[in-house]
Design an enzyme around this catalytic site. Structure first.
Site, PDB file in Angstrom:
ATOM      1  N   HIS A  43       0.638  -1.347  -0.071  1.00 62.84           N
ATOM      2  CA  HIS A  43       0.329   0.137   0.357  1.00 62.84           C
ATOM      3  C   HIS A  43       0.529   0.935   0.064  1.00 62.84           C
ATOM      4  O   HIS A  43       0.444   2.285  -0.078  1.00 62.84           O
ATOM      5  CB  HIS A  43      -1.067  -0.072   1.271  1.00 62.84           C
TER       6      HIS A  43
ATOM      7  N   ASP B 257       3.839   9.661  -1.131  1.00 58.46           N
ATOM      8  CA  ASP B 257       2.834   8.585  -0.556  1.00 58.46           C
ATOM      9  C   ASP B 257       1.993   7.262  -1.421  1.00 58.46           C
ATOM     10  O   ASP B 257       2.540   7.806  -3.317  1.00 58.46           O
ATOM     11  CB  ASP B 257       1.184   9.951  -0.119  1.00 58.46           C
TER      12      ASP B 257
END
Length: 462
Positions: A158, A367
């Site tokens: 992730h 991110d």
């Protein structure tokens, strides 16, 4: 249809019957997939114990079974707070300056992965699909293989995968990647993180890599690596937006701004989110536009996380200092330019806040994806949408090209982006939003789970 076994660090225990629809995001999508596949979700309970016993607590609710184990305090410190969040997390977010290399925490990380494998193996049946999640459990597939499992096993990361020149700073980096190659399918958030992984496998391991298909051949094994950008639960967001809680939150924010434009940021209190740098950019904007304190108010919602880790304590202190300095210099008796909220809000409340905020700031330094960006776009008013200001270093930037892109390290760039967003005419705001909303709506989290499990079902068994 094969049964699905999901394994992650933590488990979202389903709501009681009749309330399952209240869950959104990743937890809701995984629960939906588990329900469809009559599956099991295994992981750490979040509770500590005196010593690891492997005792599993089982719970079934609304067609989903969860199976959790407790971990001793030492394991939590070494595996979770230590190696996972003080070594892998900063390194994978390009923060070598914050990365800690400790032999004891590395051993704790491997020990807990062994314990997970030992505990979950008896729950896995012959034809089950196994889907392992995130950086906490990278070696788990290898440990399951060592116990004789021939199932199709997939892994999804992730967070970003760093370039090889950074990743090689990790002691025993080859061993960690070799364990990943025990999986049949490896998923990444974006093509950039996928390319970094394939480059490492080719350059550092000497593996045969087919860039077109993502196939990696190494020491007689084959693994497929692909990008699967995660999305939001669009329908669930629309349901939340239509609640009284969301409408009340929108009204509270709108009435409190005193006709100023609301600009919002919603982030975990984490150094990867670029919060001090964002406040510097906002400070630069007010320096260049001192009268704008009567035109713009910034709301930063930053619930704390990982408060036992020193670097997280430091960022909270820095953020409080920076917001205090700007407010001290720019506030008037009836106006404060920055509202800093150090607690969480429900998804319904956030939807209401997003709806009335005409600028959304999503400016992480790095991110994997960042779903706040997609949430903000999803709930905008089609007739009067806000402007998304987005870091070009967020995974979401590869999909949301209607955003105003910024370099989050540059206060000047961010200040200019805020000026651009404030002055943007309605026609351009609508055009930019329309460029993004189709992707946000259609490439949703349910499509993400379907794509990954579909591909996992079709990879050859080892």
């Amino acid at each position: 249809m094969a049964r699905l076994v999901v394994i992650s660090n933590r488990v979202a225990v389903p709501k009681a019957r009749g309330a399952a629809g209240a869950q959104g995001g990743l937890a809701g999508a995984l629960n939906a997939a588990l329900k469809k596949h009559n599956g099991i979700w295994f992981g750490w309970s979040g509770q500590e114990c005196d010593s690891f016993t492997g005792d599993i607590s089982m719970q079934t609710s609304d067609g989903v079974t969860t199976a959790t184990v407790d971990l001793p305090h030492q394991d939590v410190e070494e595996y979770y707070n230590g190696y996972a969040n003080a070594t892998l997390w900063p390194l994978f977010h390009y923060r070598l300056d914050l990365t800690e290399y400790e032999r004891t925490t590395a051993k704790g990380y491997e020990r807990v992965n062994e314990q997970f494998a030992e505990s979950v193996t008896p729950l896995i049946e012959k034809d089950d699909l196994v889907w392992v999640h995130d950086y906490h459990l990278m070696p788990l597939g290898d440990r399951l293989r060592q116990r004789g499992l021939k199932n199709r096993i997939g892994f999804f990361l992730h967070i970003p995968w760093p370039p090889a020149r950074l990743f090689v700073s990790l002691p025993y980096h080859e061993r960690l990647v070799k364990t990943l190659l025990s999986y049949d399918l490896i998923g990444f958030q974006t093509g950039e993180w996928l390319d970094s992984f394939l480059h490492y496998c080719r350059k550092e391991l000497g593996a045969e890599v087919d860039e077109a298909t993502g196939r990696i051949a190494y020491e007689g094994n084959e693994t497929v690596a692909r990008a699967y950008p995660i999305g939001v639960d669009f329908d669930h967001l629309m349901e939340q937006l239509d609640t009284g809680e969301a409408r009340q939150a929108a009204q509270r924010l709108a009435s409190s701004t005193r006709h100023r434009t609301a600009m919002i940021g919603v982030d975990r209190l984490d150094y990867s989110k670029g919060l001090p740098e964002r406040i510097d950019g906002i400070g630069r904007f007010f320096d260049r536009n001192p009268d704008a304190v009567r035109q713009l108010v910034y709301i930063q919602i930053a619930p704390p996380s990982r408060e036992d880790v020193e670097s997280y304590q430091q960022i909270r202190t820095v953020l409080e200092q920076k917001t205090g300095q700007i407010n001290g210099a720019r506030s008037e008796v009836d106006i404060v330019p920055i509202r800093y909220v150090n607690r969480g809000h429900s998804l319904a409340e956030l939807c209401g806040f997003y709806r009335v905020s005409k600028i959304g700031l999503v400016t992480p330094l790095r991110d994997g994806m960042n779903l706040v960006a997609k949430e903000y776009v999803a709930v905008q008013d089609p007739d009067d949408p806000g402007v998304l200001v987005l870091s070009r270093f967020a995974g979401a930037a590869q999909q949301l090209d209607g955003a105003v892109m910024v370099n989050p390290h540059s206060p000047d760039d961010l200040a200019h982006a805020i000026e651009t967003a404030l002055d943007m005419p309605l026609s351009e705001r609508k055009a930019r939003w329309e460029d993004m909303i189709g992707t946000v709506r259609d490439d949703n989290v349910h499509q993400w789970t379907e794509r990954f499990t579909h591909d996992l079902e079709r990879v050859p068994c080892p």
